[in-house]
Design a protein around this motif. Structure first.
Motif, PDB file in Angstrom:
ATOM      1  N   THR A 255     -77.418 -64.499 -26.025  1.00 46.32           N
ATOM      2  CA  THR A 255     -76.201 -65.298 -26.122  1.00 46.32           C
ATOM      3  C   THR A 255     -75.999 -65.685 -27.571  1.00 46.32           C
ATOM      4  O   THR A 255     -76.963 -65.892 -28.319  1.00 46.32           O
ATOM      5  CB  THR A 255     -76.278 -66.559 -25.258  1.00 46.32           C
ATOM      6  N   ARG A 259     -71.226 -66.841 -25.997  1.00 45.98           N
ATOM      7  CA  ARG A 259     -70.929 -65.607 -25.276  1.00 45.98           C
ATOM      8  C   ARG A 259     -72.194 -64.792 -25.080  1.00 45.98           C
ATOM      9  O   ARG A 259     -73.165 -64.915 -25.835  1.00 45.98           O
ATOM     10  CB  ARG A 259     -69.898 -64.760 -26.040  1.00 45.98           C
ATOM     11  N   TYR A 261     -74.144 -61.029 -24.782  1.00 45.48           N
ATOM     12  CA  TYR A 261     -74.051 -59.689 -25.367  1.00 45.48           C
ATOM     13  C   TYR A 261     -75.203 -58.824 -24.869  1.00 45.48           C
ATOM     14  O   TYR A 261     -76.297 -59.320 -24.560  1.00 45.48           O
ATOM     15  CB  TYR A 261     -74.085 -59.747 -26.895  1.00 45.48           C
ATOM     16  N   PRO A 276     -71.209 -60.611 -32.718  1.00 46.30           N
ATOM     17  CA  PRO A 276     -69.769 -60.348 -32.861  1.00 46.30           C
ATOM     18  C   PRO A 276     -69.446 -59.482 -34.073  1.00 46.30           C
ATOM     19  O   PRO A 276     -68.403 -58.820 -34.112  1.00 46.30           O
ATOM     20  CB  PRO A 276     -69.156 -61.759 -33.023  1.00 46.30           C
ATOM     21  N   ALA A 284     -70.143 -57.013 -25.871  1.00 46.67           N
ATOM     22  CA  ALA A 284     -69.964 -58.230 -25.070  1.00 46.67           C
ATOM     23  C   ALA A 284     -70.251 -57.933 -23.608  1.00 46.67           C
ATOM     24  O   ALA A 284     -69.772 -56.940 -23.058  1.00 46.67           O
ATOM     25  CB  ALA A 284     -68.551 -58.750 -25.242  1.00 46.67           C
TER      26      ALA A 284
END
Length: 285
Positions: A255, A259, A261, A276, A284
């Motif tokens: 995380t 978010r 991944y 990101p 993701a």
């Protein structure tokens, strides 16, 4: 001495100052190259993952490589200019002409600085022998220059150069970043019998070459001696499981910034490789 019908002369020792590089470590340049390639259409020779533009020697033994471009590595090696360079070549990305004999060749890649960041606006001036091993010394046949785009990439469309006494198959190129000095070097083809006898040949300058597109497709990444500041990487926010120095395997989940991944390829996390920012490593979830 380089030129049609001439034998090679003794250049500076191409083996000097070579340092072994580990191909197993996922380096910043490898990841950046993959991320750049993911943002635009690229030739087949560059597809299929973030492989560096280089190959093993014909013997099957991996040679010392052109720089992997983590901080402190040496730039792409210099080589002799030879007697047949001509200034003021036309600006063009294709050297092909109607009816020109020879096997079509596409050469593509990126130009990086010392911090592994791509360099835009770099001048690349190419010249080479024709299919019979002869240079055009009166005009500009098989000569031309271009500039890297905003992603630091270049593509040259030409033919596979012919052979002549004393030399293996090769391409000449000069590179110059804006306001910087010129790098003069040569690019080579793998699995050429004359690689073993050419006194100028340097395995660090081998291109990756494959058949495709009705001809041959080659790739090579240059590293220029241009200082760059990659900047500090962002600090993972509290509560995220992604961490600098952690060894991740394909399929691992983390995380970051709230978010989740999934890891796409094995690597050891480094600042700047947060999920990101590097789509070549993380997807993701």
């Amino acid at each position: 001495m380089d030129g049609a019908g001439r034998h090679g002369a003794g250049p500076d020792d191409p083996g000097a100052d070579r340092e072994a590089k580990s191909p197993r470590f996922v380096r910043r340049k490898t990841v950046l190259r993959a991320a750049l390639a993911a943002t635009a259409a690229i030739p087949v020779a560059l597809a299929g993952g973030p492989a560096l533009a280089r190959t093993a020697a014909a013997s099957g033994t991996a040679p010392d490589l052109t720089p992997s471009c983590d901080d402190g590595d040496h730039p792409t090696p210099e080589q002799t200019e030879g007697p047949y360079f001509k200034p003021n070549s036309p600006r063009r990305t294709s050297l092909l002409e109607p009816g020109m004999p020879g096997t079509p060749l596409t050469v593509s890649g990126y130009v990086f600085g010392r911090a592994c960041l791509p360099l835009a606006g770099v001048l690349l001036d190419f010249w080479q022998a024709d299919a019979n091993g002869a240079y055009d010394n009166t005009g500009f046949r098989l000569r031309g220059h271009q500039f890297t785009d905003s992603r630091g990439s270049f593509t040259l469309t030409t033919i596979v150069p012919g052979l002549y006494p004393g030399r293996t198959r090769h391409l000449h190129v000069k590179l110059q970043a804006p306001g910087r000095s010129v790098l003069t070097t040569q690019l080579y083809f793998p699995n050429e019998p004359r690689n073993n006898t050419d006194t100028i040949f340097d395995p660090r300058l081998l291109m990756t070459v494959r058949d495709g597109g009705g001809g041959r497709e080659a790739a090579f990444d240059f590293v220029l001696d241009v200082a760059q500041d990659p900047g500090p990487g962002p600090t993972p926010p509290p509560g995220g499981t992604w961490a600098v120095g952690a060894a991740y395997r394909a399929g691992d989940r983390v995380t970051y910034a709230g978010r989740a991944y999934v890891c796409l390829q094995p690597h050891t996390a480094q600042p700047g490789w947060e999920p990101p920012a590097v789509p070549a490593l993380w997807r993701a979830a």
